[in-house]
Enzyme design. Structure first.
Site, PDB file in Angstrom:
ATOM      1  N   GLU A  34       9.149   2.734   8.109  1.00  0.00           N
ATOM      2  CA  GLU A  34       8.656   4.383   8.374  1.00  0.00           C
ATOM      3  C   GLU A  34       7.283   4.318   9.107  1.00  0.00           C
ATOM      4  O   GLU A  34       6.372   3.532   8.854  1.00  0.00           O
ATOM      5  CB  GLU A  34       8.776   5.019   7.141  1.00  0.00           C
ATOM      6  CG  GLU A  34      10.281   5.279   6.672  1.00  0.00           C
ATOM      7  CD  GLU A  34      10.300   5.931   5.399  1.00  0.00           C
ATOM      8  OE1 GLU A  34      11.385   6.518   5.052  1.00  0.00           O
ATOM      9  OE2 GLU A  34       9.527   5.600   4.528  1.00  0.00           O
ATOM     10  N   CYS A  61       0.433   7.028  11.557  1.00  0.00           N
ATOM     11  CA  CYS A  61       0.163   5.909  10.431  1.00  0.00           C
ATOM     12  C   CYS A  61       1.409   5.068  10.527  1.00  0.00           C
ATOM     13  O   CYS A  61       2.488   5.248  10.556  1.00  0.00           O
ATOM     14  CB  CYS A  61       0.483   6.766   9.057  1.00  0.00           C
ATOM     15  SG  CYS A  61       0.367   5.803   7.625  1.00  0.00           S
ATOM     16  N   CYS A  97       6.697  -4.328   0.818  1.00  0.00           N
ATOM     17  CA  CYS A  97       5.311  -4.926   0.477  1.00  0.00           C
ATOM     18  C   CYS A  97       5.154  -6.019  -0.133  1.00  0.00           C
ATOM     19  O   CYS A  97       6.333  -6.456  -1.017  1.00  0.00           O
ATOM     20  CB  CYS A  97       4.499  -3.916   0.049  1.00  0.00           C
ATOM     21  SG  CYS A  97       2.900  -4.306  -0.229  1.00  0.00           S
ATOM     22  N   CYS A 116       1.654  -2.774  -6.239  1.00  0.00           N
ATOM     23  CA  CYS A 116       0.852  -1.879  -7.018  1.00  0.00           C
ATOM     24  C   CYS A 116       1.649  -1.015  -7.741  1.00  0.00           C
ATOM     25  O   CYS A 116       2.726  -0.431  -7.445  1.00  0.00           O
ATOM     26  CB  CYS A 116      -0.282  -1.198  -5.965  1.00  0.00           C
ATOM     27  SG  CYS A 116      -1.070  -2.420  -4.826  1.00  0.00           S
ATOM     28  N   CYS A 170       2.852   2.763  -6.457  1.00  0.00           N
ATOM     29  CA  CYS A 170       3.014   2.728  -4.888  1.00  0.00           C
ATOM     30  C   CYS A 170       4.511   2.777  -4.711  1.00  0.00           C
ATOM     31  O   CYS A 170       5.050   1.635  -5.257  1.00  0.00           O
ATOM     32  CB  CYS A 170       2.147   1.878  -3.933  1.00  0.00           C
ATOM     33  SG  CYS A 170       2.890   1.919  -2.378  1.00  0.00           S
ATOM     34  N   CYS A 222       0.856   9.518   1.484  1.00  0.00           N
ATOM     35  CA  CYS A 222       0.710   8.115   1.202  1.00  0.00           C
ATOM     36  C   CYS A 222       1.237   7.482  -0.074  1.00  0.00           C
ATOM     37  O   CYS A 222       1.493   8.371  -1.113  1.00  0.00           O
ATOM     38  CB  CYS A 222      -1.059   8.134   0.656  1.00  0.00           C
ATOM     39  SG  CYS A 222      -1.969   8.377   2.102  1.00  0.00           S
TER      40      CYS A 222
END
Ligand code: SAH
Ligand code: SF4
Length: 344
Positions: free
Chosen positions: A91, A104, A111, A115, A118, A336
Site C-alpha cells: 500500500e 507515503c 515488516c 512493534c 503497528c 500511520c
C-alpha cells in the site's frame, strides 16, 4: 532465471546490450524508458523495434507494480493498493494539502520488525521491495496527486509498510533514481526516510553522503520503556541510536525528526516529557507528536487530550520545536501504522 532489467545501472545496461549485439544508444533509450519515462512494460517502448522488445522480454524480467484498489478518504487522502509481479500486495498513500502533495511509500511487503502498536508489524515480512517497485509507487501516486490535488508530488516519505533501513540497498537505489535527472529529478531535501532506529544503516547513510531527511520512530524516551514496545531497541539501544543520529547531523546538517506517539499512561507523563527533552538536547531536532491510530488487537490507547497538551507545553517551554500531527485517512485505514493489506 532472467535478470531484472531495473537492477542494471546505465553502464551495466550498455554492457548487456553489447552482449546482445545491440548498439550502445539503444541501451540509453531503454534506460530512459525505464526511469525518466517510467514505462511499465517493454511494449510501451515505442521507439524500439518490435523485434527488440520481444528479445528484451525473453532476456529480462520487468517487475512493475500495478494499481489494484484505490480508496479515497473524506479528507482527500488517497490510498492505493498495488499488486506486485508475484501477486503480493503493498500500500501507498497520497496526502494532499494546500501547498503539498505528499506520497507515503512502502519499502517491504510486511515488516521485518514487530512493534507492538503497528498493524504492519503484525504481518509477517514476506520480502523486500525492489528499487523499481518503490519507484513505481511514486510514479503511480504522482498521477493521483495530479488528478486529486492539482499538483504533482512535492514530498516523499518512506513511512509506509516496512523498515527502510533493513532493505538498505534497494531503498537507496530508489532514492537515487527519484532524485536524479535520469529519473524524476526531485530534490533530496523533499524526501524523508523514517526508521525504527537501525544504527548501522543510519551511519551508512551519513557515510555515503546522502542528504535526505531522517525521522526516528522514537515513541518512548528511555530504553526501559522503548524495549517494551519496540523490540529493535534491544539490539539498537537509544544511546547508540542517538550517537548515530548525531553523526548523521554532523555529516548532512539535516535536523532529525523525532516521531512520538503519545500513549495513555505509558509515555505521556511530564517525566517522559523531560526524558524526551534531554534527548532533543543531544541533537538538533524537531518533535512530531503523532496521534495513536487504533489497531485491532492492540491494547494501547491514545493519550488524553489534557495530558497531550501538558506534554507539549512542557516541551515548548523548553524551546523544543514541537508539532502535533493530525492523522489523515483514518476512515480508509490509510493513517500511520494502519497499513496492513486488509483489502488483499
Ligand atoms: N518502519 C519505519 C517506517 C514506517 S513509518 C518506522 O517505523 O519508522 C510508520 C510510522 O507510523 C512510524 O513512525 C510508526 O512508528 C508509526 N506508527 C505505527 N503504528 C502506528 C499507530 N498505530 N498509530 C500511529 N502511528 C503509528
Ligand atoms: Fe515495522 Fe515501523 Fe511498523 Fe515497527 S513501526 S512494525 S518498524 S513498520
Amino acid at each position: 532465471m532472467k535478470n531484472n532489467i531495473r537492477k542494471f545501472s546505465a553502464d551495466e545496461l550498455a554492457a548487456e546490450f553489447e552482449k546482445m549485439g545491440e548498439p550502445k544508444f539503444r541501451a540509453k533509450q531503454v534506460h530512459e524508458w525505464l526511469w525518466k519515462k517510467s514505462a511499465h512494460s517493454f511494449d510501451e517502448m515505442t521507439n524500439l523495434s518490435k523485434e527488440l522488445r520481444v528479445k528484451m522480454a525473453e532476456q529480462f524480467s520487468f517487475y512493475s507494480v500495478t494499481e489494484n484498489i484505490v480508496q479515497k478518504s473524506t479528507d482527500g487522502t488517497v490510498k492505493l493498493g498495488m499488486k506486485l509481479h508475484d501477486d503480493r500486495l503493498v500500500e501507498g498513500v497520497m496526502i494532499p494539502d494546500d501547498e503539498r502533495s505528499t506520497a507515503c511509500v512502502s519499502s517491504q511487503v510486511g515488516c521485518t520488525l514487530s512493534c507492538t502498536f503497528c498493524a504492519t508489524g503484525f504481518l509477517k515480512r514476506e520480502r523486500n521491495l525492489e528499487a523499481g517497485e518503490i519507484y513505481d509507487q511514486v510514479v503511480l501516486l504522482n498521477k493521483h496527486a495530479l488528478v486529486h490535488n492539482g499538483k504533482g508530488l512535492t514530498n516523499i516519505v518512506y513511512m509506509g509498510m516496512g523498515e527502510p533501513l533493513l532493505n538498505y540497498d534497494n531503498v537507496m537505489q530508489s532514492i537515487k533514481y527519484i532524485t536524479s535527472p535520469e529519473g524524476l529529478n526531485m530534490a533530496q531535501k523533499r524526501i524523508t526516510v523514517s526508521t525504527s532506529g537501525i544504527v548501522r544503516g543510519i551511519k551508512r547513510i551519513a557515510d555515503e553522503g546522502m542528504k535526505f531527511n531522517l525521522a526516528l520512530s522514537l515513541h518512548a524516551p528511555t530504553d526501559e520503556k522503548r524495549n517494551k514496545i519496540m523490540d529493535i531497541n534491544q539490539s539498537n539501544p537509544l544511546n547508540e541510536v542517538m550517537e548515530a543520529l548525531n553523526y548523521f547531523y554532523e555529516k548532512t546538517g539535516n535536523k532529525i525528526t523525532f516521531e512520538y506517539i503519545l500513549f495513555d499512561k505509558f509515555n505521556d507523563s511530564l517525566e517522559d516529557a523531560e526524558h524526551l527533552y534531554k534527548l532533543t538536547e543531544r541533537v538538533p531536532s524537531f518533535v512530531n507528536i503523532i496521534e495513536f491510530n487504533n489497531v485491532t488487537g492492540v491494547d494501547l490507547r491514545k493519550a488524553k487530550r489534557e495530558n497531550r497538551d501538558a506534554f507539549v507545553e512542557y516541551l515548548r517551554n523548553k524551546n523544543v520545536s514541537v508539532a502535533i500531527r493530525r492523522s489523515r485517512g483514518k476512515d480508509i485505514d490509510a493513517a500511520c501504522g494502519q497499513l496492513a493489506n486488509k483489502n488483499g
